[in-house]
Write an enzyme that holds these catalytic residues in place. Structure first.
Site, PDB file in Angstrom:
ATOM      1  N   GLU A  94      -6.417  -7.473  -0.962  1.00  0.00           N
ATOM      2  CA  GLU A  94      -6.984  -7.206   0.246  1.00  0.00           C
ATOM      3  C   GLU A  94      -8.234  -6.599   0.407  1.00  0.00           C
ATOM      4  OE1 GLU A  94      -3.357  -5.847   2.987  1.00  0.00           O
ATOM      5  OE2 GLU A  94      -5.091  -4.748   3.915  1.00  0.00           O
ATOM      6  N   GLU A 105       0.840  -1.264   0.057  1.00  0.00           N
ATOM      7  CA  GLU A 105       0.083  -0.152   0.100  1.00  0.00           C
ATOM      8  C   GLU A 105       0.870   1.106  -0.048  1.00  0.00           C
ATOM      9  OE1 GLU A 105      -2.982  -0.099   3.094  1.00  0.00           O
ATOM     10  OE2 GLU A 105      -4.000  -1.560   2.198  1.00  0.00           O
TER      11      GLU A 105
HETATM   12  C1  IDC Z   1      -3.360  -4.068  10.231  1.00  0.00           C
HETATM   13  C2  IDC Z   1      -3.635  -5.222  11.189  1.00  0.00           C
HETATM   14  C3  IDC Z   1      -3.377  -4.672  12.600  1.00  0.00           C
HETATM   15  C4  IDC Z   1      -1.901  -4.317  12.766  1.00  0.00           C
HETATM   16  C5  IDC Z   1      -1.523  -3.069  11.649  1.00  0.00           C
HETATM   17  C6  IDC Z   1      -0.101  -2.751  11.746  1.00  0.00           C
HETATM   18  O1  IDC Z   1      -4.768  -5.553  11.053  1.00  0.00           O
HETATM   19  O2  IDC Z   1      -3.438  -5.777  13.516  1.00  0.00           O
HETATM   20  O3  IDC Z   1      -1.706  -3.700  13.915  1.00  0.00           O
HETATM   21  O4  IDC Z   1      -1.943  -3.564  10.510  1.00  0.00           O
HETATM   22  O5  IDC Z   1       0.195  -2.125  10.560  1.00  0.00           O
HETATM   23  C7  IDC Z   1      -4.289  -2.345   5.437  1.00  0.00           C
HETATM   24  C8  IDC Z   1      -2.988  -2.982   5.712  1.00  0.00           C
HETATM   25  C9  IDC Z   1      -2.723  -3.995   6.881  1.00  0.00           C
HETATM   26  C10 IDC Z   1      -3.685  -3.663   7.989  1.00  0.00           C
HETATM   27  C11 IDC Z   1      -5.392  -3.631   7.338  1.00  0.00           C
HETATM   28  C12 IDC Z   1      -6.171  -3.438   8.580  1.00  0.00           C
HETATM   29  O6  IDC Z   1      -2.435  -3.267   4.555  1.00  0.00           O
HETATM   30  O7  IDC Z   1      -1.424  -4.266   6.995  1.00  0.00           O
HETATM   31  O8  IDC Z   1      -3.341  -4.625   9.036  1.00  0.00           O
HETATM   32  N1  IDC Z   1      -5.202  -2.692   6.525  1.00  0.00           N
HETATM   33  O9  IDC Z   1      -6.013  -2.145   9.110  1.00  0.00           O
HETATM   34  N2  IDC Z   1      -4.599  -1.558   4.790  1.00  0.00           N
HETATM   35  C13 IDC Z   1      -6.030  -1.256   5.043  1.00  0.00           C
HETATM   36  C14 IDC Z   1      -6.489  -1.912   6.000  1.00  0.00           C
END
Ligand code: IDC
Length: 332
Positions: free
Chosen positions: A259, A166
């Site tokens: 995702e 991202e």
């Molecule tokens: C989130 C995880 C969370 C963690 C965080 C850390 O769910 O447990 O603490 O990352 O960076 C994304 C990202 C993905 C995120 C996810 C949800 O690619 O890493 O995971 N998310 O927030 N983009 C949009 C949402």
């Protein structure tokens, strides 16, 4: 062992044996056995016969935190009970990920690719850069990592390379410049592997920015072929504007949803299954492949397993989002 699981284990064993020259029927029972090497044809993802395919599957959580949810047992469940096509292997770069132990994380990713391959699953190797949002900040690391991984798996038909999870805070041209430098490193080892490229504003195709992201890609696409652009969404946070952006892009660019969540963009909070279904209907109608976040027992609502399920090996113990997504992966 329950009869179904026993049967599944026997099939998995047969597929493993069949990897070289065994019975084609066992291999044909898996997604990779049926479809072989994928390629991009127009705006679609196609199998080795040139027929469009839609892959459905799950993303791991960050391997630095939830590696214990990625085991032979959990992948048997994903392949045999969920009937998934694809596993996304989410390897964070920062936050305690790759940068802290390049050799260790590379070895772990390689091991999971082998486990996915033995089950006839496609494997997306996800370079999970997030912060900093400029992928060029990790360019040298990405070159090293992808050269090693692509060399190791060059003869497999089932590996896709997601080179930037991202990007954020950067213009498309900056992402494209990164892609143009990393893709040749992969192609030098694995000439036909499909590469997935992140897009502006957290892979929203610019929907979280000024809405001109699709136009900027069309004006200056990645130089290499056999490439798709990624789109991520979280249904409880991202409504009509995001859907419209995806609908617009679907006819113009090869898109892969690597995702998405049924909840908020934090990966937590209430599920919005109504909106999520609208997305899945659009994706089905456009033949766009998708991967859900995430195959872990993290406490948040977007992790499919209840807390503690991975250590206990109770992979049938699902949260609400887990039941919902399993149903939709199983549906054929
Ligand atoms: C989130 C995880 C969370 C963690 C965080 C850390 O769910 O447990 O603490 O990352 O960076 C994304 C990202 C993905 C995120 C996810 C949800 O690619 O890493 O995971 N998310 O927030 N983009 C949009 C949402």
């Amino acid at each position: 062992m329950r009869p179904r699981l026993l049967a599944a284990a026997l099939v998995a064993a047969a597929v493993t044996l069949a990897m070289g020259n065994g019975p084609a029927s066992a291999a044909a029972a898996t997604p990779v056995g049926r479809n072989g090497q994928l390629g991009v044809c127009g705006t679609k993802l196609c199998n080795s016969a040139g027929t469009p395919v839609q892959l459905r599957g799950m993303s791991t959580h960050g391997l630095q935190w939830y590696s214990d949810c990625v085991t032979g047992g959990s992948l048997d469940v994903l392949a045999d009970e969920w009937s998934a096509d694809v596993l996304r292997i989410s390897m964070y770069v920062q936050e305690g990920g790759y940068e802290t132990d390049p050799a260790g994380f590379t070895a772990r990713v390689n091991e999971i690719v082998e486990q996915a391959s033995a089950r006839g699953l496609y494997a997306i190797v996800d370079w999970h850069m997030l912060d900093p949002g400029d992928p060029n900040a990790n360019l040298d690391r990405a070159r090293t990592f992808f050269a090693e991984v692509a060399a190791r798996h060059r003869d497999k038909p089932n590996v896709l390379y997601e080179i930037a999870n991202e990007p954020s805070g950067v213009h498309w041209n900056t992402i494209k410049s990164y892609a143009d430098q990393v893709i040749p490193v992969i192609r030098a080892q694995d000439p036909d592997g499909v590469v997935l490229v992140g897009t502006e504003d957290w892979s929203s195709l610019g929907a979280s920015g000024d809405g001109e992201g699709v136009a900027r890609i069309l004006a200056n696409p990645v130089t290499a072929g056999n490439v798709m652009y990624t789109f991520h969404f979280y249904a409880a946070s991202h409504g009509d504007w995001y859907l419209d952006t995806l609908r617009d892009a679907a006819g113009k660019l090869p898109i892969f949803v690597t995702e998405f969540g049924t909840q908020e963009y934090t990966g937590d909070g209430p599920n919005d299954f109504t909106t999520a279904q609208r997305y899945l209907d659009l994706l089905a109608g456009s033949g766009i492949s998708w991967v859900n976040w995430n195959y872990s027992d993290d406490l948040r609502s977007g992790a499919v397993f209840t807390e503690g399920a991975c250590e206990a090996g109770t992979y049938g113990s699902l949260k609400e989002a887990g039941h919902w997504i399993r149903d939709r992966i199983q549906a054929r």
